[in-house]
Write a protein that holds these residues in place. Structure first.
Motif, PDB file in Angstrom:
ATOM      1  N   UNK A 203       0.830  -1.206   0.000  1.00 30.53           N
ATOM      2  CA  UNK A 203       0.000   0.000   0.000  1.00 30.53           C
ATOM      3  C   UNK A 203       0.865   1.256   0.000  1.00 30.53           C
ATOM      4  N   UNK A 204       1.915   1.229   0.810  1.00 32.38           N
ATOM      5  CA  UNK A 204       2.780   2.409   0.912  1.00 32.38           C
ATOM      6  C   UNK A 204       3.558   2.640  -0.386  1.00 32.38           C
ATOM      7  N   UNK A 205       4.012   1.573  -1.013  1.00 30.99           N
ATOM      8  CA  UNK A 205       4.747   1.707  -2.277  1.00 30.99           C
ATOM      9  C   UNK A 205       3.847   2.277  -3.374  1.00 30.99           C
ATOM     10  N   UNK A 206       2.588   1.832  -3.392  1.00 32.27           N
ATOM     11  CA  UNK A 206       1.643   2.375  -4.375  1.00 32.27           C
ATOM     12  C   UNK A 206       1.442   3.868  -4.148  1.00 32.27           C
ATOM     13  N   UNK A 207       1.334   4.243  -2.885  1.00 28.53           N
ATOM     14  CA  UNK A 207       1.184   5.663  -2.537  1.00 28.53           C
ATOM     15  C   UNK A 207       2.403   6.464  -2.996  1.00 28.53           C
ATOM     16  N   UNK A 208       3.599   5.956  -2.712  1.00 25.79           N
ATOM     17  CA  UNK A 208       4.828   6.674  -3.075  1.00 25.79           C
ATOM     18  C   UNK A 208       5.027   6.728  -4.588  1.00 25.79           C
ATOM     19  N   UNK A 209       4.464   5.760  -5.297  1.00 26.81           N
ATOM     20  CA  UNK A 209       4.575   5.772  -6.758  1.00 26.81           C
ATOM     21  C   UNK A 209       3.851   6.984  -7.339  1.00 26.81           C
ATOM     22  N   UNK A 210       2.713   7.316  -6.744  1.00 26.75           N
ATOM     23  CA  UNK A 210       1.936   8.457  -7.224  1.00 26.75           C
ATOM     24  C   UNK A 210       2.375   9.775  -6.585  1.00 26.75           C
ATOM     25  N   UNK A 211       2.949   9.692  -5.381  1.00 28.79           N
ATOM     26  CA  UNK A 211       3.361  10.907  -4.669  1.00 28.79           C
ATOM     27  C   UNK A 211       4.806  10.751  -4.182  1.00 28.79           C
ATOM     28  N   UNK A 212       5.755  10.712  -5.107  1.00 30.24           N
ATOM     29  CA  UNK A 212       7.163  10.471  -4.737  1.00 30.24           C
ATOM     30  C   UNK A 212       7.784  11.600  -3.923  1.00 30.24           C
ATOM     31  N   UNK A 213       7.217  12.815  -3.999  1.00 30.13           N
ATOM     32  CA  UNK A 213       7.780  13.948  -3.272  1.00 30.13           C
ATOM     33  C   UNK A 213       7.255  14.047  -1.841  1.00 30.13           C
ATOM     34  N   UNK A 214       6.467  13.088  -1.431  1.00 28.16           N
ATOM     35  CA  UNK A 214       5.904  13.116  -0.082  1.00 28.16           C
ATOM     36  C   UNK A 214       7.004  13.148   0.974  1.00 28.16           C
ATOM     37  N   UNK A 215       6.755  13.880   2.049  1.00 29.83           N
ATOM     38  CA  UNK A 215       7.734  13.982   3.136  1.00 29.83           C
ATOM     39  C   UNK A 215       7.728  12.747   4.029  1.00 29.83           C
ATOM     40  N   UNK A 216       6.763  11.870   3.833  1.00 25.87           N
ATOM     41  CA  UNK A 216       6.699  10.638   4.626  1.00 25.87           C
ATOM     42  C   UNK A 216       7.612   9.604   3.965  1.00 25.87           C
ATOM     43  N   UNK A 217       8.730   9.332   4.609  1.00 24.16           N
ATOM     44  CA  UNK A 217       9.781   8.531   3.985  1.00 24.16           C
ATOM     45  C   UNK A 217       9.670   7.040   4.267  1.00 24.16           C
ATOM     46  N   UNK A 218       8.898   6.677   5.271  1.00 20.67           N
ATOM     47  CA  UNK A 218       8.771   5.260   5.610  1.00 20.67           C
ATOM     48  C   UNK A 218       7.338   4.956   6.006  1.00 20.67           C
ATOM     49  N   UNK A 219       6.992   3.686   5.936  1.00 18.98           N
ATOM     50  CA  UNK A 219       5.634   3.296   6.306  1.00 18.98           C
ATOM     51  C   UNK A 219       5.392   3.548   7.789  1.00 18.98           C
ATOM     52  N   UNK A 220       6.443   3.403   8.605  1.00 16.17           N
ATOM     53  CA  UNK A 220       6.294   3.660  10.043  1.00 16.17           C
ATOM     54  C   UNK A 220       5.972   5.128  10.304  1.00 16.17           C
ATOM     55  N   UNK A 221       6.675   6.011   9.601  1.00 16.44           N
ATOM     56  CA  UNK A 221       6.415   7.442   9.749  1.00 16.44           C
ATOM     57  C   UNK A 221       5.002   7.783   9.279  1.00 16.44           C
ATOM     58  N   UNK A 222       4.612   7.215   8.157  1.00 13.44           N
ATOM     59  CA  UNK A 222       3.297   7.510   7.590  1.00 13.44           C
ATOM     60  C   UNK A 222       2.171   6.992   8.477  1.00 13.44           C
ATOM     61  N   UNK A 223       2.382   5.849   9.109  1.00 10.36           N
ATOM     62  CA  UNK A 223       1.327   5.247   9.917  1.00 10.36           C
ATOM     63  C   UNK A 223       1.074   6.002  11.213  1.00 10.36           C
ATOM     64  N   UNK A 224       1.985   6.873  11.617  1.00  9.16           N
ATOM     65  CA  UNK A 224       1.751   7.657  12.831  1.00  9.16           C
ATOM     66  C   UNK A 224       0.488   8.497  12.700  1.00  9.16           C
ATOM     67  N   UNK A 225       0.325   9.160  11.547  1.00  7.40           N
ATOM     68  CA  UNK A 225      -0.882   9.967  11.326  1.00  7.40           C
ATOM     69  C   UNK A 225      -2.115   9.091  11.182  1.00  7.40           C
ATOM     70  N   UNK A 226      -1.950   7.950  10.531  1.00  6.47           N
ATOM     71  CA  UNK A 226      -3.080   7.047  10.330  1.00  6.47           C
ATOM     72  C   UNK A 226      -3.592   6.535  11.673  1.00  6.47           C
ATOM     73  N   UNK A 227      -2.676   6.149  12.540  1.00  9.56           N
ATOM     74  CA  UNK A 227      -3.051   5.638  13.862  1.00  9.56           C
ATOM     75  C   UNK A 227      -3.717   6.732  14.694  1.00  9.56           C
ATOM     76  N   UNK A 228      -3.152   7.934  14.656  1.00 10.99           N
ATOM     77  CA  UNK A 228      -3.722   9.051  15.419  1.00 10.99           C
ATOM     78  C   UNK A 228      -5.130   9.368  14.939  1.00 10.99           C
ATOM     79  N   UNK A 229      -5.321   9.409  13.614  1.00 15.23           N
ATOM     80  CA  UNK A 229      -6.646   9.676  13.046  1.00 15.23           C
ATOM     81  C   UNK A 229      -7.629   8.570  13.416  1.00 15.23           C
ATOM     82  N   UNK A 230      -7.181   7.332  13.329  1.00 13.85           N
ATOM     83  CA  UNK A 230      -8.048   6.196  13.618  1.00 13.85           C
ATOM     84  C   UNK A 230      -8.488   6.190  15.078  1.00 13.85           C
ATOM     85  N   UNK A 231      -7.583   6.549  15.971  1.00 12.64           N
ATOM     86  CA  UNK A 231      -7.929   6.592  17.392  1.00 12.64           C
ATOM     87  C   UNK A 231      -8.973   7.663  17.677  1.00 12.64           C
ATOM     88  N   UNK A 232      -8.807   8.830  17.042  1.00  9.19           N
ATOM     89  CA  UNK A 232      -9.793   9.895  17.240  1.00  9.19           C
ATOM     90  C   UNK A 232     -11.161   9.459  16.717  1.00  9.19           C
TER      91      UNK A 232
END
Length: 250
Positions: A203-232
């Motif tokens: 999933x993360x590789x597909x995302x980076x394929x379309x948005x290579x300039x994203x500041x989220x460099x790893x799946x762990x970094x990206x999942x921090x926002x996902x987890x925070x949003x999901x908890x809320x």
């Protein structure tokens, strides 16, 4: 749909139109919610000026409650629980001047601040209390013109939400975290762990394929926002249960 619903239905073969008006309103809202969740269009009965499902017996529409724990009760008891189930506590940060102006704006329309916000939010998300198509259009235009829509970065969270993949990603992440907390893993556990990691990375590789300039460099970094949003989201969805528990304990 909700996981639990209390309804004043004396027997399931009763016509919905014979139920108390308040109970009918709850069932009507549940019908609309079920249709939205399943991308279905409710049939309209022009003669009855009502949704066709509302003209039938309760047992004819029980399908919408297949994943809901139904509790049948006396008239009036369902109304109290339903109203509690709709309550949410959301923190907003506004200066005193804005709060005063908001109270005046709401009061000028004979609304509480909560009722005003409920109406706007329903128009913004196309909810069950929407005031109409024009209101929905204008609310969407407001959202699209605001800075957070124009200037925001397409994050992994945004990508997952847009493609309806956020729940799948959270399932993979939750299972991975569960395995990581265990000290001894057998071969089957390791295979499962590798599978979840691979699916999430895909999933993360597909995302980076379309948005290579994203500041989220790893799946762990990206999942921090996902987890925070999901908890809320979970806290807001489950807040009504806490309210009901407090009310029932009194």
């Amino acid at each position: 749909m909700v996981k639990e619903r209390k309804l004043a239905v004396p027997y399931t073969t009763i016509f919905i139109a014979q139920l108390p008006e308040e109970t009918q309103q709850i069932i009507r809202a549940d019908l609309m919610e079920y249709a939205r969740e399943h991308n279905e269009r409710l049939e309209w009965d022009p003669e009855a000026q009502e949704y066709a499902g509302m003209t039938r017996r309760f047992c004819d529409i029980e399908e919408i409650y297949k994943d809901t724990d139904l509790i049948f009760c006396e008239p009036g008891e369902d109304v109290r629980d339903y109203e509690l189930s709709q309550q949410r506590t959301i923190t907003v940060r506004l200066p005193d001047d804005d709060i005063d102006a908001l109270c005046r704006k709401a009061g000028g329309a004979d609304l509480t601040v909560g009722e005003l916000l409920e109406n706007f939010i329903s128009d913004l998300v196309g909810g069950s209390r929407t005031n109409g198509s024009d209101e929905r259009m204008l609310a969407h235009q407001w959202f699209d013109r605001c800075w957070f829509s124009i200037c925001h970065e397409m994050t992994f969270l945004s990508y997952l939400i847009d493609y309806g993949l956020v729940d799948a990603a959270m399932d993979y992440w939750t299972d991975l975290e569960g395995y990581r907390e265990q000290e001894d893993l057998d071969e089957y556990d390791k295979e499962d762990m590798a599978y979840y990691a691979e699916e999430l990375n895909t999933l993360f590789k597909e995302y980076k394929k379309y948005y290579p300039q994203s500041s989220e460099l790893s799946v762990e970094m990206a999942m921090e926002k996902v987890v925070k949003w999901s908890r809320e989201r979970e806290e807001l969805l489950n807040a009504n249960r806490s309210v009901r528990c407090r009310e029932n304990s009194r």
